[in-house]
Design a protein around this motif. Structure first.
Motif, mmCIF file in Angstrom:
data_model
loop_
_atom_site.group_PDB
_atom_site.id
_atom_site.type_symbol
_atom_site.label_atom_id
_atom_site.label_comp_id
_atom_site.label_asym_id
_atom_site.label_seq_id
_atom_site.Cartn_x
_atom_site.Cartn_y
_atom_site.Cartn_z
ATOM 1 N N ALA A 13 0.832 -1.216 0.000
ATOM 2 C CA ALA A 13 0.000 0.000 0.000
ATOM 3 C C ALA A 13 0.862 1.259 0.000
ATOM 4 N N THR A 14 2.186 1.107 -0.129
ATOM 5 C CA THR A 14 3.064 2.280 -0.043
ATOM 6 C C THR A 14 3.358 2.898 -1.401
ATOM 7 N N ALA A 15 2.769 2.383 -2.467
ATOM 8 C CA ALA A 15 3.003 2.951 -3.801
ATOM 9 C C ALA A 15 1.892 2.483 -4.745
ATOM 10 N N GLY A 16 1.813 3.166 -5.861
ATOM 11 C CA GLY A 16 1.012 2.719 -7.010
ATOM 12 C C GLY A 16 -0.424 2.315 -6.714
ATOM 13 N N ILE A 17 -0.795 1.169 -7.264
ATOM 14 C CA ILE A 17 -2.179 0.685 -7.201
ATOM 15 C C ILE A 17 -2.606 0.411 -5.746
ATOM 16 N N GLY A 18 -1.674 -0.125 -4.963
ATOM 17 C CA GLY A 18 -1.985 -0.443 -3.561
ATOM 18 C C GLY A 18 -2.255 0.803 -2.746
ATOM 19 N N CYS A 36 3.856 -3.329 5.344
ATOM 20 C CA CYS A 36 4.781 -2.499 4.552
ATOM 21 C C CYS A 36 6.224 -2.942 4.691
ATOM 22 N N ARG A 37 6.919 -2.940 3.556
ATOM 23 C CA ARG A 37 8.370 -3.155 3.605
ATOM 24 C C ARG A 37 9.050 -1.937 4.237
ATOM 25 N N ASN A 38 8.547 -0.736 3.901
ATOM 26 C CA ASN A 38 9.158 0.506 4.365
ATOM 27 C C ASN A 38 8.158 1.230 5.275
ATOM 28 N N ASP A 40 8.410 3.931 6.998
ATOM 29 C CA ASP A 40 8.307 5.394 6.831
ATOM 30 C C ASP A 40 7.299 5.725 5.733
ATOM 31 N N LYS A 41 7.383 4.975 4.620
ATOM 32 C CA LYS A 41 6.414 5.193 3.540
ATOM 33 C C LYS A 41 5.006 4.836 4.020
ATOM 34 N N GLY A 42 4.911 3.771 4.817
ATOM 35 C CA GLY A 42 3.612 3.366 5.372
ATOM 36 C C GLY A 42 3.034 4.464 6.250
ATOM 37 N N ASP A 63 8.767 -7.637 4.949
ATOM 38 C CA ASP A 63 9.540 -7.728 3.705
ATOM 39 C C ASP A 63 9.189 -9.066 3.068
ATOM 40 N N MET A 64 8.540 -9.005 1.926
ATOM 41 C CA MET A 64 8.052 -10.235 1.300
ATOM 42 C C MET A 64 9.160 -11.049 0.649
ATOM 43 N N ALA A 65 10.360 -10.488 0.644
ATOM 44 C CA ALA A 65 11.501 -11.262 0.139
ATOM 45 C C ALA A 65 12.113 -12.101 1.259
ATOM 46 N N ASN A 89 -4.083 -8.936 -1.522
ATOM 47 C CA ASN A 89 -2.686 -9.276 -1.856
ATOM 48 C C ASN A 89 -2.309 -8.505 -3.108
ATOM 49 N N ASN A 90 -1.719 -7.333 -2.897
ATOM 50 C CA ASN A 90 -1.458 -6.419 -4.016
ATOM 51 C C ASN A 90 0.023 -6.281 -4.363
ATOM 52 N N ALA A 91 0.896 -6.391 -3.373
ATOM 53 C CA ALA A 91 2.326 -6.080 -3.608
ATOM 54 C C ALA A 91 2.914 -6.965 -4.693
ATOM 55 N N GLU A 165 9.868 -14.477 -16.113
ATOM 56 C CA GLU A 165 9.791 -14.728 -14.657
ATOM 57 C C GLU A 165 8.589 -13.983 -14.060
ATOM 58 N N TYR A 166 8.408 -12.724 -14.502
ATOM 59 C CA TYR A 166 7.266 -11.948 -13.987
ATOM 60 C C TYR A 166 5.949 -12.611 -14.414
ATOM 61 N N GLY A 167 5.878 -12.994 -15.695
ATOM 62 C CA GLY A 167 4.659 -13.630 -16.215
ATOM 63 C C GLY A 167 4.330 -14.916 -15.469
ATOM 64 N N SER A 169 5.225 -15.654 -12.393
ATOM 65 C CA SER A 169 4.801 -15.349 -11.013
ATOM 66 C C SER A 169 3.340 -14.904 -11.002
ATOM 67 N N LYS A 170 2.909 -14.215 -12.057
ATOM 68 C CA LYS A 170 1.519 -13.745 -12.125
ATOM 69 C C LYS A 170 0.576 -14.888 -12.534
ATOM 70 N N LEU A 171 1.101 -15.823 -13.340
ATOM 71 C CA LEU A 171 0.347 -17.051 -13.620
ATOM 72 C C LEU A 171 0.146 -17.818 -12.304
ATOM 73 N N ALA A 198 -2.841 -1.701 -17.651
ATOM 74 C CA ALA A 198 -1.477 -1.180 -17.687
ATOM 75 C C ALA A 198 -1.495 0.146 -16.945
ATOM 76 N N VAL A 199 -0.794 0.180 -15.814
ATOM 77 C CA VAL A 199 -0.935 1.306 -14.892
ATOM 78 C C VAL A 199 0.402 2.008 -14.689
ATOM 79 N N SER A 200 0.376 3.317 -14.706
ATOM 80 C CA SER A 200 1.588 4.101 -14.483
ATOM 81 C C SER A 200 1.897 4.120 -12.985
ATOM 82 N N THR A 201 2.886 3.302 -12.569
ATOM 83 C CA THR A 201 3.251 3.202 -11.150
ATOM 84 C C THR A 201 4.775 3.131 -11.049
ATOM 85 N N SER A 202 5.267 2.792 -9.850
ATOM 86 C CA SER A 202 6.726 2.661 -9.706
ATOM 87 C C SER A 202 7.183 1.221 -9.944
ATOM 88 N N LEU A 203 6.282 0.361 -10.471
ATOM 89 C CA LEU A 203 6.645 -1.040 -10.694
ATOM 90 C C LEU A 203 7.889 -1.122 -11.580
HETATM 91 N N1 LIG Z 1 1.501 -1.328 -13.001
HETATM 92 C C1 LIG Z 1 0.970 -2.158 -13.892
HETATM 93 O O1 LIG Z 1 0.821 -1.828 -15.090
HETATM 94 C C2 LIG Z 1 0.506 -3.526 -13.461
HETATM 95 C C3 LIG Z 1 -0.094 -4.349 -14.430
HETATM 96 C C4 LIG Z 1 -0.523 -5.615 -14.037
HETATM 97 C C5 LIG Z 1 -0.378 -6.022 -12.729
HETATM 98 N N2 LIG Z 1 0.216 -5.205 -11.807
HETATM 99 C C6 LIG Z 1 0.343 -5.702 -10.427
HETATM 100 O O2 LIG Z 1 -0.185 -4.718 -9.545
HETATM 101 C C7 LIG Z 1 0.408 -4.858 -8.257
HETATM 102 C C8 LIG Z 1 0.852 -3.516 -7.741
HETATM 103 O O3 LIG Z 1 1.854 -3.019 -8.604
HETATM 104 P P1 LIG Z 1 2.140 -1.464 -8.849
HETATM 105 O O4 LIG Z 1 2.183 -1.277 -10.321
HETATM 106 O O5 LIG Z 1 1.261 -0.620 -8.006
HETATM 107 O O6 LIG Z 1 3.667 -1.411 -8.358
HETATM 108 P P2 LIG Z 1 4.479 -0.382 -7.441
HETATM 109 O O7 LIG Z 1 4.040 1.029 -7.661
HETATM 110 O O8 LIG Z 1 5.918 -0.705 -7.683
HETATM 111 O O9 LIG Z 1 4.084 -0.831 -5.974
HETATM 112 C C9 LIG Z 1 4.464 -2.094 -5.505
HETATM 113 C C10 LIG Z 1 4.181 -2.206 -4.016
HETATM 114 O O10 LIG Z 1 4.662 -3.502 -3.596
HETATM 115 C C11 LIG Z 1 5.572 -3.324 -2.523
HETATM 116 N N3 LIG Z 1 6.634 -4.322 -2.505
HETATM 117 C C12 LIG Z 1 7.497 -4.640 -3.498
HETATM 118 N N4 LIG Z 1 8.396 -5.552 -3.059
HETATM 119 C C13 LIG Z 1 8.076 -5.802 -1.749
HETATM 120 C C14 LIG Z 1 8.636 -6.618 -0.749
HETATM 121 N N5 LIG Z 1 9.738 -7.344 -0.950
HETATM 122 N N6 LIG Z 1 8.045 -6.651 0.470
HETATM 123 C C15 LIG Z 1 6.945 -5.911 0.716
HETATM 124 N N7 LIG Z 1 6.382 -5.081 -0.185
HETATM 125 C C16 LIG Z 1 6.948 -5.031 -1.407
HETATM 126 C C17 LIG Z 1 6.160 -1.939 -2.749
HETATM 127 O O11 LIG Z 1 6.754 -1.471 -1.552
HETATM 128 P P3 LIG Z 1 7.784 -0.198 -1.554
HETATM 129 O O12 LIG Z 1 6.910 1.013 -1.525
HETATM 130 O O13 LIG Z 1 8.571 -0.411 -0.316
HETATM 131 O O14 LIG Z 1 8.596 -0.301 -2.815
HETATM 132 C C18 LIG Z 1 4.931 -1.171 -3.178
HETATM 133 O O15 LIG Z 1 4.152 -0.806 -2.069
HETATM 134 C C19 LIG Z 1 1.552 -5.870 -8.435
HETATM 135 O O16 LIG Z 1 1.139 -7.129 -7.969
HETATM 136 C C20 LIG Z 1 1.759 -5.906 -9.942
HETATM 137 O O17 LIG Z 1 2.281 -7.147 -10.366
HETATM 138 C C21 LIG Z 1 0.652 -3.970 -12.155
#
Ligand SMILES: NC(=O)c1ccc[n+]([C@@H]2O[C@H](COP(=O)([O-])OP(=O)(O)OC[C@H]3O[C@@H](n4cnc5c(N)ncnc54)[C@H](OP(=O)(O)O)[C@@H]3O)[C@@H](O)[C@H]2O)c1
Length: 284
Positions: A13-18, A36-38, A40-42, A63-65, A89-91, A165-167, A169-171, A198-203
């Motif tokens: 929930a600290t960035a993007g869609i979450g 939250c992993r971070n 401060d961001k949380g 930390d999900m890693a 489950n968004n991260a 690898e990403y594909g 993991s999403k499968l 397709a979302v403009s985020t920090s992914l």
């Molecule tokens: N953006 C797209 O176009 C798109 C398309 C299809 C699916 N998705 C899916 O949408 C979901 C959200 O993605 P997003 O685009 O919003 O990405 P994002 O802006 O990069 O945000 C990802 C979030 O996941 C957290 N995260 C990453 N690694 C982590 C870890 N090891 N432990 C705990 N938290 C972790 C990040 O934490 P930090 O803030 O600490 O980095 C951040 O809060 C993902 O599952 C992604 O696969 C996105």
């Protein structure tokens, strides 16, 4: 569904869609726990939610890693001793090079699949205490980049390809959703997954190199905003239309068939067994 006072646990929930999802759910009166992993961001997200009139979210480090961190976070949620109405489950992560977690797993698989698998399993008792509970998994149309899970090289030891690898993991998110729905049949709980568009985020922004920095800028005009990207997550968390739907994949707030390999029950079963063995976590 009226979500006023409902307890919603969200990852990423600290960035993007979450972050958008958390803000919108809080605006609708939900009480959030942000994993939250971070922290401060949380805390910054929590302050923004409170400033907008929402209930103060509970923050838990995760930390999900690291599976130890996932287990600790799940334990901290259970220790709140309150039912969980919704688990979102968004991260997720996209890597352009192979990284190994402290547990020895390829990081994309570990963060995007192993971590939510264990988190969800550990939180099941708290979800089952909330009749009508929902689990919502953010998967992706990126499962279309692949044709299978690649069981012979799950940790990309032979070769690493970003989109493969990403594909995969999403499968895995889609296959996990199917298997879990089947296991939960007859219980007052649903589990569904989605593609947010397709979302403009920090992914992927953590990746180094010119391409990693320039590509998002080039693609930005074609991408939807994070708030728009959160729409299907919010729909699955709140809409009455899906109260009785489980095991399904959605895009643009509509049920959609994933590719055939996202409907492969033999692969889903194999993935489940593989994941339990790898993580050392067995579902109750
Ligand atoms: N953006 C797209 O176009 C798109 C398309 C299809 C699916 N998705 C899916 O949408 C979901 C959200 O993605 P997003 O685009 O919003 O990405 P994002 O802006 O990069 O945000 C990802 C979030 O996941 C957290 N995260 C990453 N690694 C982590 C870890 N090891 N432990 C705990 N938290 C972790 C990040 O934490 P930090 O803030 O600490 O980095 C951040 O809060 C993902 O599952 C992604 O696969 C996105």
């Amino acid at each position: 569904m009226n979500i006023t006072g409902k307890h919603i646990v969200i990852t990423g929930a600290t960035a993007g869609i979450g972050e958008s999802s958390a803000r919108i759910l809080a605006e609708q009166g939900a009480q959030l726990t942000l994993l939250c992993r971070n922290l401060d961001k949380g805390a910054a997200v929590a302050r923004a939610i409170v400033a907008a009139g929402g209930s103060e979210p509970t923050l838990v480090a995760m930390d999900m890693a690291s599976l130890a961190s996932v287990r600790e976070a799940a334990q901290a949620v259970l220790e709140q001793k309150r039912p969980v109405n919704i688990l979102l489950n968004n991260a997720g992560v996209v890597n352009t090079s192979r990284k190994i977690t402290v547990d020895g797993f390829e990081e994309t698989l570990a963060v995007n699949h192993f971590a939510p698998f264990v988190l969800t399993g550990m939180l099941l008792p708290a979800l089952l205490e909330a009749p009508g509970a929902r689990i919502v998994n953010v998967a992706s149309a990126a499962h279309e980049f692949v044709r299978d899970m690649g069981f012979d090289d799950m940790h990309a030891e032979q070769s690493f390809k970003t989109f493969r690898e990403y594909g995969r993991s999403k499968l895995a998110n889609i296959l996990f959703t199917r298997s879990l729905a089947e296991r939960l049949q007859g219980q007052p709980i649903t589990v569904n997954c989605l593609h947010p568009g397709a979302v403009s985020t920090s992914l992927g922004a953590q990746n180094k190199g010119l391409a990693a920095r320039i590509l998002p800028l080039l693609l930005k005009p074609f991408f939807r905003s994070a708030d728009k990207g959160a729409e299907t997550s919010i729909y699955l968390c709140t809409s009455d239309e899906v109260s009785d739907v489980s095991g399904a994949y959605f895009a643009n707030c509509k049920q959609k068939q994933p590719k055939p390999w996202g409907r492969d029950d033999a692969a889903a079963k194999r993935l489940w067994a593989y994941t339990e063995e790898s993580t050392g976590f067995t579902y109750p």
